[in-house]
Motif scaffolding. Structure first.
Motif, PDB file in Angstrom:
ATOM      1  N   ALA A   1      -3.169  -1.058   3.784  1.00  0.00           N
ATOM      2  CA  ALA A   1      -1.692  -1.073   2.938  1.00  0.00           C
ATOM      3  C   ALA A   1      -1.503   0.351   2.634  1.00  0.00           C
ATOM      4  CB  ALA A   1      -1.904  -1.974   1.608  1.00  0.00           C
ATOM      5  N   ASN A   2      -2.219   1.140   2.311  1.00  0.00           N
ATOM      6  CA  ASN A   2      -1.806   2.454   1.935  1.00  0.00           C
ATOM      7  C   ASN A   2      -1.444   3.124   3.259  1.00  0.00           C
ATOM      8  OD1 ASN A   2      -2.867   2.141  -0.678  1.00  0.00           O
ATOM      9  ND2 ASN A   2      -4.796   3.257  -0.440  1.00  0.00           N
TER      10      ASN A   2
ATOM     11  N   GLN B   1       0.195 -17.667  -6.847  1.00  0.00           N
ATOM     12  CA  GLN B   1      -0.691 -16.513  -6.396  1.00  0.00           C
ATOM     13  C   GLN B   1      -1.940 -17.337  -5.446  1.00  0.00           C
ATOM     14  OE1 GLN B   1      -0.467 -13.299  -6.699  1.00  0.00           O
ATOM     15  NE2 GLN B   1      -2.012 -12.934  -5.534  1.00  0.00           N
TER      16      GLN B   1
ATOM     17  N   ASP C   1       5.989  -6.245   0.257  1.00  0.00           N
ATOM     18  CA  ASP C   1       5.516  -7.630   0.021  1.00  0.00           C
ATOM     19  C   ASP C   1       4.405  -8.103   1.148  1.00  0.00           C
ATOM     20  OD1 ASP C   1       7.135  -7.961  -2.084  1.00  0.00           O
ATOM     21  OD2 ASP C   1       8.745  -9.342  -1.055  1.00  0.00           O
TER      22      ASP C   1
ATOM     23  N   CYS D   1       2.538  -5.782   2.672  1.00  0.00           N
ATOM     24  CA  CYS D   1       1.303  -4.719   2.694  1.00  0.00           C
ATOM     25  C   CYS D   1       0.535  -5.561   1.265  1.00  0.00           C
ATOM     26  CB  CYS D   1       1.919  -3.478   2.242  1.00  0.00           C
ATOM     27  SG  CYS D   1       2.227  -2.642   3.743  1.00  0.00           S
ATOM     28  N   TYR D   2       0.996  -6.106   0.502  1.00  0.00           N
ATOM     29  CA  TYR D   2       0.319  -6.725  -0.640  1.00  0.00           C
ATOM     30  C   TYR D   2      -0.697  -7.645  -0.204  1.00  0.00           C
ATOM     31  CZ  TYR D   2      -0.373  -9.569  -4.930  1.00  0.00           C
ATOM     32  OH  TYR D   2      -0.836  -9.896  -6.039  1.00  0.00           O
TER      33      TYR D   2
ATOM     34  N   LYS E   1       1.341  -5.901  -7.064  1.00  0.00           N
ATOM     35  CA  LYS E   1      -0.046  -6.051  -7.359  1.00  0.00           C
ATOM     36  C   LYS E   1      -0.330  -6.281  -8.641  1.00  0.00           C
ATOM     37  CE  LYS E   1      -3.742  -4.741  -4.753  1.00  0.00           C
ATOM     38  NZ  LYS E   1      -4.298  -5.837  -4.064  1.00  0.00           N
ATOM     39  N   GLN E   2       0.412  -6.175  -9.603  1.00  0.00           N
ATOM     40  CA  GLN E   2       0.220  -6.616 -10.952  1.00  0.00           C
ATOM     41  C   GLN E   2       0.897  -7.529 -11.721  1.00  0.00           C
ATOM     42  OE1 GLN E   2       1.400  -3.017 -13.108  1.00  0.00           O
ATOM     43  NE2 GLN E   2      -0.518  -1.834 -12.724  1.00  0.00           N
TER      44      GLN E   2
ATOM     45  N   ARG F   1      -6.448  -2.813   0.831  1.00  0.00           N
ATOM     46  CA  ARG F   1      -5.829  -1.642   0.273  1.00  0.00           C
ATOM     47  C   ARG F   1      -5.684  -0.556   1.027  1.00  0.00           C
ATOM     48  NH1 ARG F   1      -2.252  -0.125  -3.734  1.00  0.00           N
ATOM     49  NH2 ARG F   1      -2.461   1.950  -3.742  1.00  0.00           N
TER      50      ARG F   1
ATOM     51  N   PHE G   1       4.819  -1.408  -4.758  1.00  0.00           N
ATOM     52  CA  PHE G   1       3.503  -1.899  -4.675  1.00  0.00           C
ATOM     53  C   PHE G   1       2.640  -2.366  -5.752  1.00  0.00           C
ATOM     54  CE2 PHE G   1      -0.992  -1.750  -3.232  1.00  0.00           C
ATOM     55  CZ  PHE G   1      -0.728  -2.780  -1.987  1.00  0.00           C
ATOM     56  N   THR G   2       2.526  -1.179  -6.819  1.00  0.00           N
ATOM     57  CA  THR G   2       1.854  -1.515  -7.771  1.00  0.00           C
ATOM     58  C   THR G   2       2.618  -2.768  -8.625  1.00  0.00           C
ATOM     59  OG1 THR G   2       1.334   0.814  -7.885  1.00  0.00           O
ATOM     60  CG2 THR G   2       1.041  -0.321 -10.192  1.00  0.00           C
TER      61      THR G   2
END
Length: 194
Positions: free
Chosen positions: A175-176, A23, A165, A167-168, A101-102, A172, A97-98
């Motif tokens: 990305a949205n 990361q 990937d 958009c991450y 993100k997590q 935000r 996407f979630t």
């Protein structure tokens, strides 16, 4: 038995640290010395659990495949509850996407999965599983649609993964917007097949 449990704990701690390092630094900045330091273990502990850097990434990719199964189960209810094909596809894109993100390190890991031969088989396994799932969901939600419709939709899975990937890495809001456009393009393309 205690030794096996210690090994398992050390291995999981190393995988967590590997995800954290990916990361922060990506694949190019990933090495076993930093892995040992981040995990709070010695270099020999790293090599008792993994033969090399690629082995660590392979285990991390396999762990991702297991978490992806949980994500697909979560996405199923969102997909089936959606009122339109657009809403269904958007729910899937948003769930993915979630997940990205997590899941620390997922984006650089997926990038490595696409190019490293050692990891490419796991990438293909992931795409096949997601495609099979989407095909099943489409047949369940839209049983009157042709097999061609499902085949077309499932061929979009790799495009979805690649776009999400990317958009991450964006703010935000941007990305949205991109995720919504992706969902709209997919739904529009599928609507032509209805």
């Amino acid at each position: 038995m205690v030794t096996s449990q210690k090994t398992s704990t050390a291995r999981n701690r190393l995988l967590d640290a590997a995800a954290e390092l990916l990361q922060k630094h990506g694949i190019a900045g990933f090495n076993t010395n930093d892995l040992a330091t981040t995990a709070g273990v010695t270099a020999p502990t790293v090599y008792r659990n993994f033969s090399n850097k690629q082995d660590v990434l392979l285990a991390l990719a396999e762990r991702f495949i297991e978490s992806e199964k949980i994500w697909l189960a979560d996405a199923e209810s969102a997909f089936l509850d959606a009122s339109t094909p657009f809403a269904a596809l958007h729910a899937v894109v948003d769930c993915y996407f979630t997940l990205a993100k997590q899941t620390p390190g997922l984006v650089p890991l997926r990038q490595a999965m696409r190019v490293w031969p050692e990891l490419n088989a796991i990438e293909r396994q992931s795409i096949r599983a997601s495609s099979k799932w989407l095909s099943h969901m489409l047949k369940t939600k839209y049983p009157s649609q042709s097999t061609e419709y499902s085949r077309l939709a499932t061929s979009m899975v790799e495009t979805v993964c690649s776009t999400v990937d990317r958009c991450y890495l964006l703010p935000r809001k941007e990305a949205n917007w991109r995720l919504e456009m992706l969902s709209r393009m997919l739904a529009s393309h599928l609507a032509e097949q209805l």
